[in-house]
Design an enzyme around this catalytic site. Structure first.
Site, PDB file in Angstrom:
ATOM      1  N   GLU A  99      -6.601   9.675   2.249  1.00 35.68           N
ATOM      2  CA  GLU A  99      -5.474   8.898   1.715  1.00 35.68           C
ATOM      3  C   GLU A  99      -5.403   9.022   0.184  1.00 35.68           C
ATOM      4  O   GLU A  99      -5.527   8.044  -0.548  1.00 35.68           O
ATOM      5  CB  GLU A  99      -5.572   7.437   2.144  1.00 35.68           C
ATOM      6  N   GLU A 210      -4.071   8.809  10.789  1.00 33.09           N
ATOM      7  CA  GLU A 210      -4.498   7.430  11.007  1.00 33.09           C
ATOM      8  C   GLU A 210      -3.308   6.657  11.540  1.00 33.09           C
ATOM      9  O   GLU A 210      -2.224   6.691  10.953  1.00 33.09           O
ATOM     10  CB  GLU A 210      -4.963   6.748   9.714  1.00 33.09           C
TER      11      GLU A 210
END
Length: 292
Positions: A99, A210
């Site tokens: 991320e 995710e």
């Protein structure tokens, strides 16, 4: 603007007690291989969890200038992939950071520092170093696909801003990873529109690397959950927080991925199916995801 922090992960210096060595993920990789699965390795490049609000440089790497830090990232990534390959489980796909919407290895690779210009060249230098290390550490006949992972699953403008900038810096990658949590990232329709545009615009495969959806509003361990039912989810009227609703949501997401142009929507990862009450971010902590 920099992405806002998410979740309840504490900032820290140094890894938590009970941290894993490479022996554990290599053993897990062997089990996956025996089950006929391929391996995605996610290198957070941090002593603890990395996300847009937490990209702390490992304590052992602190104080290094950009050139030294890039060399460290390259050598660490190279060594890690070599160890997997030497154990007979070469990596099939690798994430350079986790991320990394706001950068990685703060403050050197922080895209949006508190003062001064954005750090795209510094960030790209670190990404390129990790990519080089991955290719150098993998066998020539088993080169991994390179994933860059951001958290803008339902945000097309934010996704395009990020990808345009790293492409302008000459970052060469194969797969765009997106986090997509309805809690933060909008409705299924937003995600579908984003993936459709990204696949057409950049001609790269996309993974929802995710994602999660609640199966209950109950709390399993007394540790506050990230979603407790007090705020409705975008598609909650269609997909209630039940076991059946969760399953239907994942099936709807799978159907969206199948419709991404040119077969570019190649799959999703549920994060994290082992999240149960009392098993949290680190030993002794509760779990804010136990109802996901």
């Amino acid at each position: 603007n920099p992405p806002p922090p998410r979740g309840a992960r504490p900032a820290r210096r140094g890894p938590p007690a009970g941290r894993l060595s490479l022996r554990t993920p290599i053993a897990m990789a062997r089990r996956a291989q025996l089950a006929g699965l391929k391996l995605l390795l996610d290198l957070h490049s941090s002593d603890f969890w990395a996300d847009p609000g937490h990209q702390t440089t490992p304590a052992a790497w602190a104080g290094q200038d950009l050139a030294t830090l890039a060399s460290t990232v390259r050598s660490y990534t190279r060594s890690t992939l070599r160890q997997f390959a030497a154990a007979g489980v070469p990596v099939d796909m690798v994430q350079i950071g986790n991320e990394v919407t706001s950068g990685m290895l703060f403050p050197t690779g922080q895209l949006y520092p508190p003062a001064g210009p954005q750090h795209w060249p510094q960030f790209a230098t670190l990404l390129k170093a990790g990519i080089r290390g991955a290719h150098q550490g993998a066998p020539r006949d088993h080169q991994p696909r390179i994933m860059i992972h951001i958290d803008r699953g339902g945000d097309n403008g934010g996704s395009r801003w990020f990808v345009d900038n790293i492409l302008a810096q000459g970052v060469d990658f194969d797969v765009l990873g997106e986090s997509y949590y309805p809690i933060w990232h909008g409705a299924l329709a937003d995600m579908q529109a984003n993936l459709t545009d990204l696949a057409t615009r950049y001609e790269k495969d996309i993974v929802l690397v995710e994602t999660a959806y609640p199966w209950t509003t109950a709390d399993g361990d007394g540790f506050p959950n990230l979603w407790d039912g007090s705020t409705p989810l975008p598609d909650q009227s269609t997909y209630p927080p039940t076991k059946q609703g969760q399953a239907a949501f994942f099936e709807a997401m799978r159907q969206i991925l199948l419709k991404v142009p040119d077969g570019r929507g190649i799959g999703f990862f549920d994060w994290e199916p082992e999240g149960i009450g009392g098993v949290g971010w680190e030993p002794g902590a509760g779990d804010p995801n136990d109802n996901l």
